[in-house]
Design a protein around this motif. Structure first.
Motif, PDB file in Angstrom:
ATOM      1  N   ILE A   1     -81.056  75.421 -71.749  1.00 20.64           N
ATOM      2  CA  ILE A   1     -81.578  76.764 -71.992  1.00 20.64           C
ATOM      3  C   ILE A   1     -82.400  77.210 -70.788  1.00 20.64           C
ATOM      4  O   ILE A   1     -82.285  78.337 -70.309  1.00 20.64           O
ATOM      5  N   ALA A   2     -83.212  76.280 -70.271  1.00 21.44           N
ATOM      6  CA  ALA A   2     -84.023  76.617 -69.102  1.00 21.44           C
ATOM      7  C   ALA A   2     -83.121  76.976 -67.922  1.00 21.44           C
ATOM      8  O   ALA A   2     -83.383  77.924 -67.183  1.00 21.44           O
ATOM      9  N   ARG A   3     -82.042  76.223 -67.776  1.00 16.30           N
ATOM     10  CA  ARG A   3     -81.158  76.459 -66.635  1.00 16.30           C
ATOM     11  C   ARG A   3     -80.410  77.789 -66.771  1.00 16.30           C
ATOM     12  O   ARG A   3     -80.275  78.542 -65.806  1.00 16.30           O
ATOM     13  N   VAL A   4     -79.930  78.063 -67.970  1.00 16.06           N
ATOM     14  CA  VAL A   4     -79.227  79.331 -68.190  1.00 16.06           C
ATOM     15  C   VAL A   4     -80.187  80.493 -67.932  1.00 16.06           C
ATOM     16  O   VAL A   4     -79.828  81.486 -67.304  1.00 16.06           O
ATOM     17  N   THR A   5     -81.407  80.337 -68.419  1.00 18.63           N
ATOM     18  CA  THR A   5     -82.391  81.394 -68.194  1.00 18.63           C
ATOM     19  C   THR A   5     -82.600  81.598 -66.698  1.00 18.63           C
ATOM     20  O   THR A   5     -82.671  82.724 -66.216  1.00 18.63           O
ATOM     21  N   LYS A   6     -82.663  80.490 -65.979  1.00 18.42           N
ATOM     22  CA  LYS A   6     -82.845  80.595 -64.527  1.00 18.42           C
ATOM     23  C   LYS A   6     -81.640  81.269 -63.874  1.00 18.42           C
ATOM     24  O   LYS A   6     -81.792  82.074 -62.958  1.00 18.42           O
TER      25      LYS A   6
ATOM     26  N   LEU B   1     -87.227  81.004 -62.252  1.00 13.73           N
ATOM     27  CA  LEU B   1     -87.788  80.696 -63.563  1.00 13.73           C
ATOM     28  C   LEU B   1     -89.260  80.354 -63.409  1.00 13.73           C
ATOM     29  O   LEU B   1     -89.618  79.347 -62.809  1.00 13.73           O
ATOM     30  N   ASN B   2     -90.104  81.231 -63.890  1.00 11.17           N
ATOM     31  CA  ASN B   2     -91.532  80.919 -63.970  1.00 11.17           C
ATOM     32  C   ASN B   2     -92.159  81.812 -65.031  1.00 11.17           C
ATOM     33  O   ASN B   2     -91.466  82.625 -65.660  1.00 11.17           O
TER      34      ASN B   2
ATOM     35  N   GLU C   1     -80.563  94.024 -68.270  1.00 11.77           N
ATOM     36  CA  GLU C   1     -80.482  93.656 -66.863  1.00 11.77           C
ATOM     37  C   GLU C   1     -81.750  92.921 -66.489  1.00 11.77           C
ATOM     38  O   GLU C   1     -82.841  93.321 -66.885  1.00 11.77           O
ATOM     39  N   PRO C   2     -81.625  91.850 -65.720  1.00  8.45           N
ATOM     40  CA  PRO C   2     -82.839  91.111 -65.360  1.00  8.45           C
ATOM     41  C   PRO C   2     -83.734  91.917 -64.426  1.00  8.45           C
ATOM     42  O   PRO C   2     -83.243  92.644 -63.574  1.00  8.45           O
TER      43      PRO C   2
ATOM     44  N   SER D   1     -80.081  86.069 -59.270  1.00 10.91           N
ATOM     45  CA  SER D   1     -79.507  86.034 -60.607  1.00 10.91           C
ATOM     46  C   SER D   1     -77.992  86.092 -60.526  1.00 10.91           C
ATOM     47  O   SER D   1     -77.420  86.679 -59.609  1.00 10.91           O
ATOM     48  N   VAL D   2     -77.339  85.478 -61.502  1.00  7.23           N
ATOM     49  CA  VAL D   2     -75.883  85.526 -61.511  1.00  7.23           C
ATOM     50  C   VAL D   2     -75.366  86.906 -61.880  1.00  7.23           C
ATOM     51  O   VAL D   2     -74.211  87.216 -61.642  1.00  7.23           O
TER      52      VAL D   2
END
Lengths: 844, 450
Positions: free
Chosen positions: B88-93, B99-100, B139-140, B172-173
Motif C-alpha cells: 500500500i505504501a509503495r502504490v501510494t508512492k 511519500l511523506n 489527480e495527485p 508520479s506514475v
C-alpha cells in the motif's frame, strides 16, 4: 488527538475551531447544493475534502449529512466517491438520514458506466443499516449477473456484507448458491476469489449455530473438485488471492501420495515468489501434506531453507521479522537440519532486539558438536555488548548450550571468564547459570567454586544472582573456606535484603552450612532463625519456623529434610509444553507463530464463535494424522533419522541421559505407566511428610525432594466407582480455558467396533450416543474418515471436570483419546467409563 | 481479514483512517500509538511489528517516518499483512511521486480512493498500480521533493532499519511532465545491502549480500523487456555441480538463492541468464537475491583503544577505501561505543580534513565520526582522547566497541552482478526511450570487533 498541520493554500484542513466550523461548512454546502454555475463542482470538491479531513481526525461531522446528500446529485465521479465515503461512515448512526441516500445509490446501480455501478453497489452494501436490507437484494442479484467483472467482484463481497446485516435475508435470497456457481464458472479470478472469501466466512459463521448444512458446505469447499479447480488456475490469481487458495489447500486431505507429489510439483515455483506471504502459504501446504512421510518432510525442510533465508534478507525489517519467526519455529522443531546454517543466525549490529532475541534462541537450539565452538565464541562477543538486555540474553544462551552438554569443559571456562569481566549484569547472569550448571554437572564444582568464592557478595545486587550465590554457598560450604563468615555477615544485614527470595535462600543456605560446619555456623543460624521468624514476609516467617521446629524435633531428621544427598538434574523442564508447540506448528503462517502461543490464548473470547474453535480442531486433525497414516508413532520408531518427530513424541523419548531405556517410549501405554508411577511417589512423599517417623525407613538415595512434589494432592483412598453428573454445565469459553491450563493426564488409543465405525457417518450420531452416557460434546469437526470431538463430563457431586479430545479414524476403526482432568488421579476410572461408552456405540 | 487500516504521523495524528468491518473500537489508533511509544519503559526496546492488545492485533510497518497500521481480531498471516501494508505504501508512492507526511496530507482523498479499491470489507483486492489506474480519478498534488528538508525529524525512525537508499525517481506514475508529454524512460536499480563482520585481527568472520534489482517503468504501452545478467551467474551454492570448474575460479557470481516478481518469465533464464518481463507500472522488485560467496569488502576498518595513564585512554580509528578511485562513497558514519564511565572525549582529525565531523554521544556513550565523502583508494584516521570517571577494571578492549560503519557507494556493487543489457521491444524506429541502469551498495551491518 492533535489536529493536522495547518498548511497555507492547500485544500487540506486548517485547524478546526470547533462546532462553528461544521456549522459554517453546512451553510456553504447548502448554498452550493442546487448550483449549476460553472466551477460549482470545484468548490464542492474543496468543501467535501474539508468534511472528509475532519472525519479522519475524528471530528464528528455527521450533522452535515443532509447537506452532503443534497450535494451528491452530481456527475463528477470524484465528488461521488467522497460522498460515498462520507455516507458509509455515518449512515449507521443516522439510519433515518441514510434512507435519503438509497434513492441516488439505487439509481447509480443502474448507471451505464460499470465503474459507477460498482461503486454505488459497494456503498449501498456498506451502509450497515438493518432496515434498509430490502433495498439491497435486487441490486445485489443483478450485480452478481452483471456483464462487468468489476461489478461482479463488488457484488460477491456485497453478499457477505448483506449477511452481516441480515443473515436471514441473505440466506433466503439464496445468495450463497449463486456465489458458489459464480465461483466455479466466472472467468475473472478476483471474482472467484471474492466468492470464496464470502462463502468461507458465511458458512463458518453458520456452522457456529451447528447447522448441518453449513458443515456440509464447508466440507464441499475442501473437496477435490474445488481444490483442483482452484489449483489449476492459481497463476491467474493475484498474489493475495493465491494466499487464500493456498490456505484452503493446506486443509485438504489428499487420498494418496501421488496426489501429494502432484500438488507439490504444481506449487514448487511458488517458493520462488518475491512475495513472502505466498512463499509462507506454500510452505504450509508442503509441510502439512508431508506430515506423515518423514523422509519427504525432511526434504521439504531442506528445500524451503534457502527461500526463507532470502526473504529474511530481502524485505523491510518488519517483513523479515515475520519470516524469521517462522524460521525460528522450524529451527526449534528440527535443529539438526539447520546446524550448518548457524552463521545466518548471527546477530547484526543494527537489528532491533526482538530480532536478536529470536536469533539467540535459534543459535542455542542448533548448537551441537560440530558448531558449538563457533557459536559460543560469537555469543561471548555479544556478552560485552553495549545493548545490555541482549548481552544478558547472550550469556543465558551460552549457559543453555552448556546445559545441552556439548563440550561443557570449554564452556565452563568461558563462563568463568565472564565472572572475571567484573560487569555487574554479566556477573549476575553468570552466577545464575553456574548454579544451574552445578545442579546438572556436580563434577565441575571444584573449578567453579574456586572462582565463585572470589566474588564479593557486595558486588552482587540482583536478587536472582544473589539467590544463586547463596545456594552455592550453602551447597558447597565445605569447599568454600569463608562460607560461614559470608553467611554470617549477610545475616547481620538481614534488614537490608529487600527481596524475600534472597532471605529465603539465606535461611536455607545457613541451615545447610550448619550441617556441614556446625561450630562455625551456630551463631549465624541462631541469628538467621530469629530474624526469619520475626520477618514480615509470610513465606520467610513460615520457613524459619519450620526449620526451627525441625531442628527442635531432631537434628538428623532436619538434615535429611533440608540437605539430602542430591541427584544431578538430568533435564530441566521445558517452559512450553510439547502439546502447545505442536499446536503452534499446526497454525503455521499465522500470528500464533509470531506470538509463540496457540490462537486460543490470544484471540478475544467474546469475539470468537465456537466455530473458530472447531475450525482449529479441524486443522489440528489434518496435522496430527492423515488418511493413510493411522499409527504414526510406530512408523517414526522404525525410522532411524527421526529428526522430525512432533515435539511431544520427542519429549516422551526423554532426555539424552536416560536414553538407554527408551526403547518403546512412544507408545501410549508407557505414558500411562509414567503417570501412575509419579502418583505412587507422590503418595509416598505425602505419607512421609505427614508422619516424619516414616522418613527413616524410606530414605532411598534416589528420593530427591524435587520441587514437583510440593504439588502433591492429598492421597485419596481407592475411589468408589465413578459416577458422572448427567447434566454437567461448561460453556465453551471455560472449556477452552481449562483445556489450555490442564496437562494431559491420560492419553490412550483404543479401537472401535466395526459397526461403530461404520455407523459414524456424521458426528451428530456419536454426540447423541455419548450424551446418553452423561458425556457431552462441546465441539466436533472433520470429514470422513477423520473425525474429531471434544467432550466433557463432570464427576457427580463434585466440581471435577473431565475434558476429552477424541480423534476417530473410521477407516481403521481406531480412536485416539486424550483426557485432561481437574483431578488426574481419577482419570483412569473415567477413561474406563468413556471407553465402554464408546465401544457400545451403535450396538443395540 | 483487515478490520481497520490507518496511517499515523510520527506524532500520532491520523492522516488516513479507514474502518472496513467495524469490529475494532474507534480508539484503536490511539491505543496503538501509546503502545509503540512506550513499549518498554525500562529498556529502550522497539515495539515489534506485530502485537496484541486486548484481543486486537496491531500490525504495522514504518515507511518514511509514517506508521502504516492494520488491525484485526483474527489469527491472520502476519506476512500477508506486512506485505500488504508495504505494498500500500509503495502504490501510494507510485501515485504521489514522493511519500511523506506532507504529500499524504495534501492527497488524502486520493489515498482514500486507492484504499477503497485495494481493500474491500477487509479482503485485499488489487494492488497493481496499473489496474488501479482505471479506478482512480483524483489527480495527485505533487510535492516538490527537492524543496523538502532531507527527511527532517522523520529520520529518527530510520535509524536501525534496513531502508533502501532513495531512488531518485520521484515522479508520479499518473502525473504529466510540464508540457503535457510524458517522458519515455525506465529505471533499473541494482541495490545491494552488505553485511560484514571483521574479527579483531581483521579477518572476515561473516559476509553476506542481500540484493534487489528494482525497476520503475514509465514506458507507455507496456512493451516487453529483456534484462540480461552475467552469463556465468550460477544459483545455489550447494546445488552447483561438482564438475563446475568455473565456480572455483575468480569472477564467477554465485548466488545462494533468489526470487522473482510474478511478471518475470524465466523461460530462457537457465540458458542465457536473461529475464523477460512486461513491467507493470510503478516501482517493483524484479528479483531479490542473496549471496554469501566471498567478496572484497569496500572498506577496511582498524580500531585501537589503549589506556594512557590513569583515567585516560586513547582511541585510534582508521578507515581505508579498497575500491577504484573513480568511485566515491558518501554519507559515511563510523560509530564506536566506549566504556560506560567515559565522561569526555577530545578529537584530533587528520591534517587538512574536509567535510568531517566528530561527536561524543554522551547518552549512548559512543564516538561518532561522519565523513561526507571517501574517494576510492584513500585512507582516513581519527584520534580521540577519552577521560574516565573511574579506573577501568581489567581489559579495556572488552569495554569498548565494536565499531560500526554506515555508508552508501553509488555506482559500485560488491557482488559483481551486472545487467549486461536492457532490451526494450521496439514499437517503431524512432522509439528510443531513456534507460537508466544504476548500481548502489549500502552498508546493512558493517562491523569491526576490537
Amino acid at each position: 488527538m492533535a489536529p493536522p498541520l495547518p498548511s497555507g493554500k492547500s485544500p487540506s484542513p486548517s485547524q478546526p475551531s470547533g462546532k462553528s466550523e461544521v456549522t459554517d461548512l453546512k451553510l456553504q454546502l447548502r448554498q452550493l447544493a442546487g448550483s449549476r454555475a460553472p466551477g460549482a463542482d470545484d468548490s464542492k470538491r474543496d468543501l467535501f475534502k474539508r468534511v472528509i479531513s475532519y472525519m479522519t481526525v475524528g471530528i464528528d461531522v455527521s450533522s452535515a449529512f443532509s447537506e452532503m446528500v443534497m450535494c451528491s446529485a452530481t456527475s463528477d465521479i470524484v465528488l461521488k466517491k467522497m460522498c460515498y465515503l462520507y455516507v458509509g461512515n455515518y449512515a449507521r448512526c443516522n439510519p433515518d438520514l441514510a434512507l435519503l441516500t438509497i434513492n441516488f445509490l439505487q439509481k447509480d446501480c443502474r448507471d451505464e458506466d460499470p465503474m459507477i455501478r460498482g461503486l454505488a453497489l459497494r456503498s449501498l452494501c456498506s451502509l450497515r443499516v438493518p432496515n434498509l436490507v430490502e433495498y439491497l437484494v435486487a441490486p445485489l442479484g443483478s450485480g452478481l449477473k452483471d456483464g462487468s467483472a468489476y461489478v461482479r467482484m463488488v457484488a460477491a463481497l456485497g453478499v457477505l456484507k448483506l449477511y452481516h446485516i441480515s443473515a436471514s435475508t441473505c440466506l433466503e435470497s439464496d445468495f450463497p448458491a449463486a456465489l458458489k456457481s459464480l465461483m466455479l464458472s466466472d472467468p475473472d479470478a478476483q471474482v472467484v476469489a471474492n466468492c470464496l472469501h464470502s462463502l468461507q466466512e458465511i458458512w463458518n459463521l453458520e456452522a457456529s449455530s451447528n447447522s448441518d448444512e453449513a458443515s456440509k458446505e464447508i466440507e464441499a469447499l475442501y473437496s477435490k473438485t474445488i481444490i483442483y479447480y482452484l489449483l489449476n488456475r492459481i497463476r491467474e490469481f493475484s498474489e493475495w488471492a493465491q494466499c487464500l487458495i493456498l490456505d484452503l489447500v493446506s486443509k485438504y486431505i489428499p487420498s494418496d501420495s501421488n496426489e501429494i507429489f502432484d500438488m507439490m510439483n504444481l506449487l514448487e515455483d511458488r517458493l520462488q515468489h518475491a512475495n513472502g506471504a505466498v512463499v509462507l502459504a506454500t510452505i504450509k501446504v508442503f509441510l502439512h501434506l508431508t506430515m506423515s512421510m518423514t523422509d519427504v518432510h525432511q526434504q521439504v525442510y531442506e528445500r524451503i531453507k534457502a527461500p526463507l533465508l532470502t526473504l529474511v534478507g530481502a524485505g523491510s525489517p518488519e517483513q523479515s521479522y515475520a519470516v524469521l519467526s517462522h524460521l525460528h519455529l522450524l529451527v526449534m522443531r528440527a535443529p539438526i537440519l539447520f546446524s550448518s546454517d548457524y552463521k545466518h543466525f548471527y546477530c547484526q549490529f543494527s537489528e532491533p532486539s526482538y530480532v536478536k532475541k529470536l536469533k539467540l534462541e535459534m543459535l542455542t537450539a542448533i548448537a551441537n558438536e560440530s558448531n558449538t565452538y563457533e557459536i559460543v565464541t560469537e555469543l561471548c562477543e555479544y556478552a560485552g555488548n553495549v545493548d545490555v538486555p541482549i548481552a544478558r540474553e547472550s550469556i543465558r544462551a551460552v549457559g543453555k548450550i552448556a546445559l545441552q552438554q556439548y563440550d561443557v569443559n570449554a564452556i565452563v571456562d568461558r563462563l568463568l571468564q565472564f565472572l572475571e569481566m567484573e560487569k555487574d549484569y554479566v556477573t549476575a547472569e553468570t552466577l545464575v547459570l553456574v548454579k544451574d550448571l552445578l545442579r546438572k554437572y556436580p563434577q565441575w564444582s571444584h573449578d567453579c567454586i574456586a572462582v565463585v568464592g572470589n566474588i564479593s557478595s557486595k558486588n552482587v545486587q540482583e536478587p536472582k544472582a544473589k539467590a544463586a550465590l547463596l545456594w552455592m554457598l550453602g551447597e558447597y560450604s565445605q569447599d568454600m573456606l569463608d562460607a560461614p563468615y559470608i553467611l554470617e555477615s549477610l545475616t547481620e544485614n538481614w534488614d537490608d535484603e529487600h527481596a524475600p527470595e534472597v532471605r529465603l535462600h539465606l535461611l536455607t543456605a545457613v541451615m545447610k552450612c550448619f550441617f556441614k560446619r556446625p561450630p562455625e555456623t551456630q551463631n549465624a543460624l541462631g541469628a538467621a532463625l530469629a530474624a526469619g521468624i520475626a520477618d514480615s514476609n509470610q513465606d520467610v516467617h513460615d520457613r524459619a519456623l519450620f526449620y526451627y521446629r525441625l531442628l527442635q524435633y531432631d537434628v538428623s531428621v532436619a538434615e535429611r529434610v533440608v540437605n539430602p544427598p542430591k541427584q544431578a538434574v538430568s533435564v530441566f523442564a521445558d517452559t512450553q509444553s510439547s502439546e502447545i508447540k505442536d499446536r503452534i506448528f499446526d497454525e503455521f503462517n499465522s500470528l500464533s507463530v509470531v506470538y509463540q502461543k496457540p490462537a486460543y490464548m490470544f484471540t478475544d473470547k467474546e469475539h470468537r464463535g465456537p466455530f473458530e474453535f472447531s475450525e482449529d480442531l479441524a486443522s489440528l486433525s489434518v496435522g496430527a494424522q492423515s488418511a493413510d497414516n493411522v499409527i504414526p508413532a510406530q512408523r517414526y520408531e522404525e525410522n532411524d533419522s527421526d529428526l522430525l518427530l512432533s515435539t511431544s513424541e520427542k519429549e516422551e523419548n526423554g532426555g539424552p541421559v536416560h536414553d538407554g531405556s527408551a526403547a518403546s517410549a512412544y507408545s501410549a501405554p508407557s505414558d500411562l505407566n509414567g503417570s501412575s508411577l509419579s502418583l505412587n511417589s507422590k503418595a509416598l512423599t505425602e505419607a512421609a511428610l505427614i508422619n516424619p517417623g516414616l522418613l527413616t525407613s524410606t530414605s532411598e538415595p534416589t528420593f530427591a525432594i524435587d520441587d514437583l512434589l510440593g504439588l502433591g494432592l492429598p492421597v485419596t483412598p481407592a475411589p468408589p466407582a465413578l459416577i458422572l453428573n448427567p447434566k454437567p454445565l461448561l460453556d465453551p469459553g471455560a472449556f477452552q480455558r481449562k483445556w489450555g491450563q490442564l496437562a494431559i493426564s491420560l492419553s490412550q488409543e483404543c479401537s472401535l467396533t466395526v459397526q461403530g465405525a461404520a455407523a459414524l457417518t456424521t458426528p451428530q450420531a456419536l454426540i447423541r450416543h455419548m450424551q446418553g452416557n452423561s458425556i457431552q460434546c462441546i465441539a466436533s469437526g472433520g470429514r470422513p474418515p477423520n473425525y474429531k470431538f471434544f467432550f466433557f463430563a463432570q464427576k457427580d457431586g463434585a466440581s471435577v471436570f473431565f475434558l476429552v479430545e477424541c480423534i476417530i479414524n473410521t477407516s481403521s476403526a481406531m480412536a485416539q483419546i486424550k483426557i485432561k482432568a481437574d483431578d488426574g488421579s481419577i482419570s483412569e476410572a473415567f477413561y474406563a467409563l468413556f471407553q465402554s461408552a464408546l465401544s457400545k456405540f451403535s450396538l443395540p | 481479514m483487515i478490520s481497520q487500516f490507518f496511517v499515523l504521523s510520527q506524532r500520532g495524528d491520523n492522516i488516513v483512517f479507514r474502518d472496513y468491518r467495524g469490529e475494532v473500537p474507534k480508539g484503536s489508533a490511539e491505543i496503538f500509538f501509546r503502545k509503540v511509544k512506550f513499549w518498554k519503559e525500562d529498556e529502550a526496546e522497539e515495539a515489534p511489528p506485530v502485537f496484541n492488545v486486548d484481543g486486537v492485533n496491531y500490525i504495522h510497518v514504518k515507511v518514511a517516518g509514517l506508521f502504516f497500521v492494520a488491525t484485526t481480531r483474527d489469527n491472520v498471516s502476519p506476512s500477508l499483512f506486512l506485505e500488504l501494508l508495504q505494498r500500500i505504501a509503495r502504490v501510494t508512492k507510485d501515485y504521489l511521486g514522493v511519500l511523506n507526511e506532507d504529500s499524504l496530507r495534501k492527497n488524502f482523498v486520493l489515498v482514500y480512493e486507492l484504499l477503497d479499491e485495494v481493500i474491500d470489507f477487509g479482503y485485499p483486492q488489487t494492488t497493481s498500480t496499473e489496474v488501479l489506474k482505471s479506478y482512480i480519478f483524483n489527480e495527485p498534488i505533487v510535492v516538490d521533493a527537492a524543496r523538502l528538508p532531507p527527511l527532517g525529524p522523520a529520520s529518527m525512525f530510520m535509524q536501525g532499519t534496513k531502508r533502501m537508499p532513495g531512488t531518485a525517481v520521484t515522479k508520479s506514475v499518473v502525473a504529466n511532465e510540464p508540457g503535457g508529454r510524458k517522458r519515455e524512460e525506465i529505471f533499473v536499480d541494482i541495490i545491494e545491502k552488505i553485511s560484514v563482520t571483521f574479527s579483531s585481527s581483521g579477518y572476515i568472520l561473516t559476509s553476506e549480500i542481500d540484493g534487489t534489482i528494482q525497476m520503475k517503468s514509465y514506458l507507455t504501452g507496456n512493451p516487453e523487456i529483456r534484462l540480461a545478467l552475467n552469463e556465468d551467474l550460477s544459483i545455489g551454492r550447494n546445488g552447483s555441480s561438482l564438475y563446475d570448474y568455473r565456480s572455483s575460479g575468480g569472477g564467477t557470481v554465485v548466488l545462494d538463492d533468489c526470487n522473482f516478481h510474478e511478471s518475470v518469465h524465466l523461460d530462457s533464464f537457465d540458458m542465457d541468464r536473461t529475464l523477460t518481463l512486461i513491467p507493470p507500472d510503478g516501482e517493483f522488485a524484479v528479483m531479490n537475491y542473496r549471496m554469501t560467496q566471498e567478496f572484497k569488502p569496500p572498506f577496511r576498518v582498524n580500531a585501537l583503544i589503549e589506556e594512557a595513564g590513569s583515567l585516560k585512554a586513547e582511541v585510534l580509528l582508521k578507515v581505508r577505501a579498497d575500491f577504484s578511485p573513480s568511485v566515491t562513497a558518501n554519507s559515511i558514519i563510523v560509530q564506536m561505543p566506549v566504556p560506560s564511565y567515559t565522561t569526555r572525549a577530545s578529537f584530533e582529525l587528520e591534517a587538512g580534513a574536509v567535510g568531517q565531523t566528530t561527536d561524543f554521544k554522551e547518552g549512548s556513550k559512543r564516538l561518532e565520526w561522519c565523513l561526507k565523502k571517501i574517494v576510492g583508494g584513500s585512507e582516513h584516521t581519527l584520534r580521540a582522547k577519552l577521560t574516565f570517571s573511574q579506573e577501568s577494571h581489567g581489559n579495556i578492549m572488552k569495554e569498548a566497541g565494536p565499531v560500526n560503519m554506515n555508508f552508501t557507494i553509488p555506482m559500485y556493487n560488491a557482488s559483481k552482478l551486472q545487467v549486461r543489457y536492457l532490451q526494450i521491444a521496439k514499437k517503431s524506429k524512432t522509439y528510443n526511450p531513456y534507460r537508466w541502469v544504476r548500481y548502489v551498495t549500502q552498508a546493512n551491518s558493517y562491523v569491526a570487533r576490537l
